[in-house]
Motif scaffolding. Sequence first.
Motif, PDB file in Angstrom:
ATOM      1  N   ALA A  73     -13.493   3.112   3.136  1.00 53.67           N
ATOM      2  CA  ALA A  73     -13.383   1.635   3.112  1.00 53.67           C
ATOM      3  C   ALA A  73     -11.937   1.286   3.418  1.00 53.67           C
ATOM      4  O   ALA A  73     -11.029   1.735   2.727  1.00 53.67           O
ATOM      5  N   LEU A 106     -14.515  -4.237   0.585  1.00 54.54           N
ATOM      6  CA  LEU A 106     -14.538  -2.774   0.490  1.00 54.54           C
ATOM      7  C   LEU A 106     -15.912  -2.242   0.078  1.00 54.54           C
ATOM      8  O   LEU A 106     -16.322  -1.153   0.493  1.00 54.54           O
ATOM      9  N   HIS A 127      -9.748   9.467   5.349  1.00 55.15           N
ATOM     10  CA  HIS A 127      -9.577   8.362   4.384  1.00 55.15           C
ATOM     11  C   HIS A 127      -9.941   7.011   5.023  1.00 55.15           C
ATOM     12  O   HIS A 127      -9.099   6.122   5.171  1.00 55.15           O
ATOM     13  N   GLY A 138      -5.214  -2.419  -1.749  1.00 53.23           N
ATOM     14  CA  GLY A 138      -6.434  -1.624  -1.871  1.00 53.23           C
ATOM     15  C   GLY A 138      -7.004  -1.748  -3.273  1.00 53.23           C
ATOM     16  O   GLY A 138      -6.442  -2.440  -4.132  1.00 53.23           O
ATOM     17  N   ALA A 139      -8.116  -1.026  -3.495  1.00 48.21           N
ATOM     18  CA  ALA A 139      -8.749  -1.052  -4.819  1.00 48.21           C
ATOM     19  C   ALA A 139      -8.083  -0.060  -5.763  1.00 48.21           C
ATOM     20  O   ALA A 139      -7.986  -0.292  -6.964  1.00 48.21           O
ATOM     21  N   GLY A 140      -7.633   1.060  -5.228  1.00 49.49           N
ATOM     22  CA  GLY A 140      -7.009   2.094  -6.052  1.00 49.49           C
ATOM     23  C   GLY A 140      -5.508   1.855  -6.141  1.00 49.49           C
ATOM     24  O   GLY A 140      -4.864   1.530  -5.147  1.00 49.49           O
ATOM     25  N   TRP A 170       0.868  -1.166   0.000  1.00 49.27           N
ATOM     26  CA  TRP A 170       0.000   0.000   0.000  1.00 49.27           C
ATOM     27  C   TRP A 170       0.912   1.224   0.000  1.00 49.27           C
ATOM     28  O   TRP A 170       1.742   1.375   0.884  1.00 49.27           O
ATOM     29  N   ARG A 228     -10.527   9.790  -4.690  1.00 51.30           N
ATOM     30  CA  ARG A 228      -9.182  10.288  -4.454  1.00 51.30           C
ATOM     31  C   ARG A 228      -9.206  11.816  -4.390  1.00 51.30           C
ATOM     32  O   ARG A 228      -9.948  12.466  -5.129  1.00 51.30           O
TER      33      ARG A 228
HETATM   34  C1  GLV Z   1      -8.410   2.806  -0.544  1.00 52.69           C
HETATM   35  O1  GLV Z   1      -8.342   3.984  -0.681  1.00 52.69           O
HETATM   36  C2  GLV Z   1      -8.355   1.864  -1.627  1.00 52.69           C
HETATM   37  O2  GLV Z   1      -8.078   2.273  -2.761  1.00 52.69           O
HETATM   38  O3  GLV Z   1      -8.590   0.657  -1.375  1.00 52.69           O
END
Ligand code: GLV
Length: 309
Positions: free
Chosen positions: A275, A92, A272, A66-68, A46, A224
């Motif tokens: 999730a 998430l 932040h 993470g997802a991003g 991360w 973001r």
């Molecule tokens: C959190 O910000 C994600 O991208 O999982």
Amino acid sequence: MTILFYSETDDPEPWRQAFAEQLPDIGFRVWPDIGDVRAVRYALVWKPKAGLLATLPSLRAILALGAGVDPIIEDASWSRSVPLVRLVDAGLAQQMSEYALYGVLHFHLRMDRYAQQQADGKWNQLPPVLAKDRTVGVAGLGVLGGDCAAKLASQGFRVIGWSRRARSLPGIETFEGEAGWPAFLRHTEILVNFLPLTAETRGLLDRNAFAQLPRGACIINIARGPHVNEADLIAALDSGHLGGALLDVFRTEPLPADHLFWHHPKVIVTPHVAAQTVAELAVSQVIDNIRRIERGESPLGLVDPHRGY
Ligand code: GLV
Ligand code: NAP
């Protein structure tokens, strides 16, 4: 073969334990205790330190916590030949949808206005607006935005959505691409942002976008920080064109102590947390992806480096 864990915010212990139980043949290392860099086959990360990925010559994949994946995409040291894999839901979606639902209800029910009235000692009943007459615009209709759009629609809101390619979601009017952006904005009273941060989406929520929203519209940003032009947002809130903003992500995180958002009467700040990755819910997807890659199969959540998400 080892996996290297790097995160300044996630606890490595539950991951270490799950790997020891389910993939005992892979050594688990936590940065900075890298060991032999040539043995590192997977990086589970991360926001990795800039340049770290380039020091790992035998990487078979980068697995995001993470997802991003914008911090990795932006790291010039990431060799595009090493596959980058993101989390696909993995616990998430439920959290993001809960957060978005809270924000939508907050603005829909005018809790911001009633909080101000209470502070002023005023008893003033505003006329009700029914959910069916409230249009919520969901920007980004992927794994997380799609889940949220469906949940908001099930609560009776009129939901519209915007994505890059045409999407068809039951009960949701959709718009796509640059051509669909103005019409999407024109109808949106509460905007919830679920877009990935890419070259195309950076700075998208600026004075031009705000001006196209109806007067009194509210913004919920859980994607973001750099999607938003923060000075333009403050100006649109101060002018009265925008009614309020619930912000979870920022251009600089942690949000600097002297930032205007902290004490702005129309802004709610959270750190932040819309999730957060929970190892218990995400580890099986990561381990399954390693097994897939070892078998020569494509992992779930493979990022397209050209598209940026
Ligand atoms: C959190 O910000 C994600 O991208 O999982
Ligand atoms: P996803 O499944 O990849 O979905 C992305 C969506 O955005 C897709 O619908 C995509 O369109 C759309 N999109 C991308 N570029 C676009 C563009 N230029 N114009 C219009 N639409 C565009 O991603 P996800 O799993 O839902 O995650 C979304 C984001 O949530 C992440 O990238 C991350 O930044 C953020 N996030 C934040 C938190 C938090 O705690 N605040 C936690 C988790 C995730 P197509 O459908 O056409 O591809």
